[in-house]
Enzyme design. Structure first.
Site, mmCIF file in Angstrom:
data_model
loop_
_atom_site.group_PDB
_atom_site.id
_atom_site.type_symbol
_atom_site.label_atom_id
_atom_site.label_comp_id
_atom_site.label_asym_id
_atom_site.label_seq_id
_atom_site.Cartn_x
_atom_site.Cartn_y
_atom_site.Cartn_z
ATOM 1 N N LEU A 23 24.746 26.551 17.090
ATOM 2 C CA LEU A 23 23.308 25.937 17.033
ATOM 3 C C LEU A 23 22.742 25.416 18.094
ATOM 4 O O LEU A 23 21.489 25.528 18.283
ATOM 5 C CB LEU A 23 23.582 24.677 16.139
ATOM 6 C CG LEU A 23 22.014 23.860 15.738
ATOM 7 C CD1 LEU A 23 21.251 24.534 15.003
ATOM 8 C CD2 LEU A 23 22.366 22.667 14.808
ATOM 9 N N SER A 442 26.771 8.083 39.773
ATOM 10 C CA SER A 442 26.647 9.607 39.972
ATOM 11 C C SER A 442 25.194 9.981 40.665
ATOM 12 O O SER A 442 24.197 9.261 40.617
ATOM 13 C CB SER A 442 26.566 10.093 38.670
ATOM 14 O OG SER A 442 25.565 9.664 38.017
ATOM 15 N N ARG A 524 23.279 18.146 22.123
ATOM 16 C CA ARG A 524 24.279 17.749 23.148
ATOM 17 C C ARG A 524 25.605 17.432 22.236
ATOM 18 O O ARG A 524 25.672 16.909 21.236
ATOM 19 C CB ARG A 524 23.840 16.435 23.715
ATOM 20 C CG ARG A 524 24.938 15.946 24.620
ATOM 21 C CD ARG A 524 24.576 14.944 25.508
ATOM 22 N NE ARG A 524 25.580 14.209 26.141
ATOM 23 C CZ ARG A 524 26.525 14.645 27.190
ATOM 24 N NH1 ARG A 524 25.980 15.918 27.905
ATOM 25 N NH2 ARG A 524 27.635 13.923 27.588
ATOM 26 N N HIS A 650 29.107 -1.883 34.467
ATOM 27 C CA HIS A 650 27.813 -1.476 34.192
ATOM 28 C C HIS A 650 27.740 -1.114 32.655
ATOM 29 O O HIS A 650 28.574 -0.631 32.186
ATOM 30 C CB HIS A 650 27.652 -0.101 34.830
ATOM 31 C CG HIS A 650 26.390 0.843 34.500
ATOM 32 N ND1 HIS A 650 25.206 0.585 34.555
ATOM 33 C CD2 HIS A 650 26.458 2.147 33.605
ATOM 34 C CE1 HIS A 650 24.435 1.361 33.874
ATOM 35 N NE2 HIS A 650 25.090 2.120 33.445
ATOM 36 N N CYS A 652 24.940 0.712 29.751
ATOM 37 C CA CYS A 652 23.383 1.200 29.900
ATOM 38 C C CYS A 652 22.911 1.076 28.573
ATOM 39 O O CYS A 652 22.592 1.882 27.670
ATOM 40 C CB CYS A 652 23.686 2.799 30.109
ATOM 41 S SG CYS A 652 24.939 3.588 29.791
ATOM 42 N N HIS A 703 15.873 7.818 32.577
ATOM 43 C CA HIS A 703 15.595 8.802 31.187
ATOM 44 C C HIS A 703 14.306 9.586 31.444
ATOM 45 O O HIS A 703 14.063 10.446 30.537
ATOM 46 C CB HIS A 703 15.652 7.983 29.915
ATOM 47 C CG HIS A 703 17.063 7.221 29.968
ATOM 48 N ND1 HIS A 703 18.328 7.854 29.708
ATOM 49 C CD2 HIS A 703 17.169 6.015 30.008
ATOM 50 C CE1 HIS A 703 19.192 7.001 29.785
ATOM 51 N NE2 HIS A 703 18.455 5.707 29.989
ATOM 52 N N CYS A 735 20.712 3.525 35.320
ATOM 53 C CA CYS A 735 21.987 4.161 35.047
ATOM 54 C C CYS A 735 22.363 5.411 36.113
ATOM 55 O O CYS A 735 21.597 5.560 36.997
ATOM 56 C CB CYS A 735 21.725 5.059 33.485
ATOM 57 S SG CYS A 735 23.382 5.596 33.030
#
Ligand code: GLN
Ligand code: ZN
Length: 765
Positions: A23, A442, A524, A650, A652, A703, A735
């Site tokens: 999928l 990151s 995802r 942290h 998010c 985002h 983030c």
């Protein structure tokens, strides 16, 4: 086929991504323009039919349908009832593209918000409703899928998100007046469900399943009354299939009585999360007239069922309810397909595991034992008992050294000096300006970085070359941060595929799967590691990368770790001991890493806990116990350092409501949070709750591909300064930057640093 058969052995839902993530591939190919709509729908149909055939072949008595989705079941429900916001329906797109526009957003029409599905790691899209939302119901997808099952020669039970849960999980859309609650729309929505049930009935549908997991959480009297009204109305319809209401992820509490008194036909109970429901039902005899589905096979975790416990619970119900069927505790959406493909997992451990396919067999087995007698399936039961016994007796999974360390723990192991002493010590050694700037860890994961990791994994790149490739990437990222003028640097995390998997692969007590994918949201998928035994850290996991980065620069480099709660939340965790105990073991492993980072000269260490809120129990009565172990495990992980070593964490998200006390209690020196979208609103909440440590409200919404300008970031910082004293405010993105490209990240970070300088100067003046 008999009319209105019993539910018998069944499951509440099944994975839909395909055993090889078919999928995901189809949907992403469609988005990229590589396949057309017809091909996309062909793949969807094939996956559905394969699933139904598999469920039938496994010997289930009844089979769910409409559990497939191209993206998410809440979005499907909004679409089904004609409740997508106008900003999508007015785009003039085909239904399929309108649907994906709502899921992913298009220029000028931002996507629906996404949020966690109860306490799982699945994310749903949040429908937006207003007083003017009008619900309609043609048969839509449930009808289409039902017709497909008929064409395939099968009879199925369409599954729908129930009306009360649908409204409780929705939010007020743009333009809705203050005080409007989506639940106010119930009297408009229930008739649409009624019409749909009528249509399904006319088509020959015998059972529908309405999912009401929202009632496994605390609900107000008003919300309970809404549930009563809903099922009084739907249950009283003349033209309708039989109705099964499924409550899962916990006990139904007061909602159980409400449903018991309503004219629905069957209720599915989650007896894995809350086995005490059995006693309630037995004591009160409330389900005498109902069919009950005993959810005794865990739909969320991957351990083989203890058949004796399951049978005992189902048998107790049999004595007190009208009829009893056997089921999974919730949809199998949350587990991978098939453990037999995991040839890389130790054979003995593999024997203890049941993925979706194996759980079908468990449900069927327990159903047979319950209704036809244990003698009929004596051999299978004996085999299942042998597995339970083998796991219980596996002493090699109890590491004496880990146990001894836990036994020796004293309260001071989870306690640091008062914050003010630490802050003074850190000011002395770190020498940072006011409003120090940093990132969350990151940096963009370029194609090259991913390629190097994949090549190393496949054995095409040896250890020395891999190390050289990572060092080169780290150096690039460090130089960039110096050039941009950030105050606290990071190494960029190029070596990490995933913030939990990376650690799980290096900790003892974890196993990794090869094909164990589960849907996280949309296309995802994630592969949660399996925490099966006592956890310890054989060797340092991150020190080499952090100290290499620190060796390149005079500015402090922040070490990056994942916290114990998040490691548990994103793994399949052993169920043979309390979570709190497992959390302590993970905490000690992280504590060892923190210690080694400090010894290697790292003066700031961040321990990420983005899942702290996700594991919060649905019932308030269980919050304290959760906070106790969650807070303690974070403190255990981070308290072994000198006062001068600064601990960051942290998280998010920006909605802290329920976990504010925990954020204070974990006692990190600095907490970075998401705040750009909500325009720093969260700071007000933190202030009200008396939060008194450093805080880094995100000023860059990672985002979105948008690059914020200096004015905008400066304005956000001024807002932050109105709520928090300057010596406690940090400047950082919302983030990590791994999903973004350098083309956006570089200018965005440049603007952040300039804004920090500007506001710093204003403040000094
Ligand atoms: N340090 C991690 C990163 O920057 C944090 C990710 C997260 O919060 N999910 O990617
Ligand atoms: Zn984050």
């Amino acid at each position: 086929m008999t009319d209105n058969p019993n539910l018998g052995a069944t499951v509440l839902g099944y994975p839909r991504i395909g055993p090889d993530r078919e999928l995901k591939r189809a949907v992403e190919s469609y988005w990229a323009g590589r396949i057309d709509q017809a091909e996309l729908h062909r793949v969807g149909r094939e996956l559905r039919v394969d699933t139904w055939r598999e469920l039938a072949a496994a010997g289930l008595d009844t089979i769910p349908s409409n559990t497939f989705s191209f993206y998410d079941q809440m979005l499907d429900t909004a679409e089904l009832f004609g409740a997508l916001p106008q900003r999508f329906t007015s785009l003039g797109l085909s239904p399929t593209d309108t649907y994906f526009a709502a899921a992913r957003g298009v220029q000028d029409a931002p996507a629906l918000e996404m949020t966690k599905w109860f306490d799982t790691n699945y994310h749903y899209l949040v429908p937006e409703l207003t007083p003017w939302t009008e619900f309609s119901a043609d048969g839509g997808k449930p009808l289409d899928e039902y017709r497909e099952t008929r064409a395939a020669g099968l009879e199925t039970r369409p599954v729908l998100v129930g009306p009360a849960t649908f409204l409780l999980l929705s939010k007020a859309g743009d333009g809705a007046p203050e005080g409007f609650r989506p639940l106010d729309l119930l009297d408009g929505l229930v008739p649409a469900y009624a019409e749909l049930l009528g249509t399904l009935h006319d088509e020959g549908v015998q059972w529908v399943q309405l999912d009401e997991p929202a009632y496994a959480a605390d609900r107000t009297p008003d919300e309970l009354e809404a549930l009563a009204r809903t099922y009084q109305a739907l249950g009283s319809l003349r033209r309708r299939p039989k109705i099964l209401v499924a409550g899962y992820f916990g006990g139904l509490g007061d909602a159980l009585g409400v449903l018991a008194r309503s004219p629905v036909d069957a209720i599915a109970l989650d007896l894995v999360t809350d086995p005490s429901t059995v006693d309630t039902v037995a004591a009160e005899g409330v389900l005498r007239d109902k069919e009950v589905l005993a959810g005794v096979v865990d739909g969320r975790n991957i351990w083989r069922v203890d058949v004796d416990v399951a049978l005992a619970n189902a048998a107790t119900l049999l004595g007190t309810a009208g009829k009893v069927g056997v089921s999974t505790s919730c949809s199998l959406l949350h587990v991978p397909y098939d453990v037999h493909r995991e040839s890389g997992v130790d054979e003995r451990i593999r024997g203890w595991l049941a993925f979706a396919r194996q759980k079908l067999a468990e449900v069927v087995l327990i159903g047979k034992a319950l209704h036809e007698g244990t003698g009929v399936v004596a051999e299978e039961l004996a085999a299942a008992r042998a597995v339970t016994a083998d796991r219980a007796g596996a002493h090699d999974l109890r590491e004496p050294r880990v146990r001894a360390r836990l036994d020796a723990l004293r309260p001071e192991h989870a306690r640091r000096s008062p914050y003010s002493d630490r802050a003074a010590a850190q000011r002395g050694t770190l020498n940072l300006p006011p409003l120090p700037s940093t990132t969350i860890g990151s940096f963009p994961q370029t194609g090259e970085v991913r390629k190097a990791r994949a090549a190393h994994r496949a054995g095409r790149l040896d250890a020395a070359d891999y190390r050289a490739a990572m060092h080169a990437e780290i150096e690039k990222v460090v130089r960039l941060q110096e050039e941009l003028g950030l105050d606290v640097l990071v190494h960029g995390e190029p070596e990490r595929n995933d913030m939990v998997q990376y650690f799980a692969e290096q900790l003892a007590g974890f196993a990794a799967t090869e094909h164990g994918w589960v849907q996280s949201y949309g296309s995802r998928c994630v592969r949660p590691p399996i925490l099966y035994g006592d956890v310890s850290r054989p060797a340092p996991m991150t020190v080499e990368w952090a100290s290499y980065a620190q060796g390149l620069t005079d500015r402090p480099v922040k070490g990056m770790l994942t916290g114990p709660v998040t490691i548990l939340a994103w793994s399949f965790v052993r169920n043979d001991q309390p979570l709190a105990e497992t959390a302590s073991q993970v905490a000690l492993a992280i504590r060892d890493e923190v210690h080694d980072l400090e010894s290697a000269g790292i003066r700031i260490i961040q321990v990420d806990e983005p899942a702290l809120r996700e594991l919060l129990p649905l019932r308030a009565t269980e919050h304290k116990a959760y906070f106790d172990w969650a807070v303690r495990s974070f403190r255990l992980a981070t308290s072994g350092v000198a006062d001068s070593t600064q601990i960051h964490t942290h998280m998010c998200y920006s909605e802290f409501g329920d976990i504010l006390p925990a954020i204070e209690a974990i006692d990190a020196d600095v907490t970075s949070i998401e705040a750009a979208r909500s325009r720093m609103e969260v700071l007000g909440d933190l202030g009200t709750a008396g939060f008194s440590r450093g805080v880094g409200p995100g000023v860059y919404d990672i985002h979105s591909p948008r690059v914020p300008d200096v004015d905008e970031v400066s304005a956000l910082l001024r807002t932050a300064l109105a709520a928090v004293p300057a010596d406690r405010v940090w400047v950082n993105p919302d983030c990590g930057l791994k999903t973004r490209g350098y083309a956006e990240v570089e200018p965005a970070l440049r603007n952040i640093v300039r804004a920090a300088e500007r506001v710093r100067a204003e403040h000094a003046g």
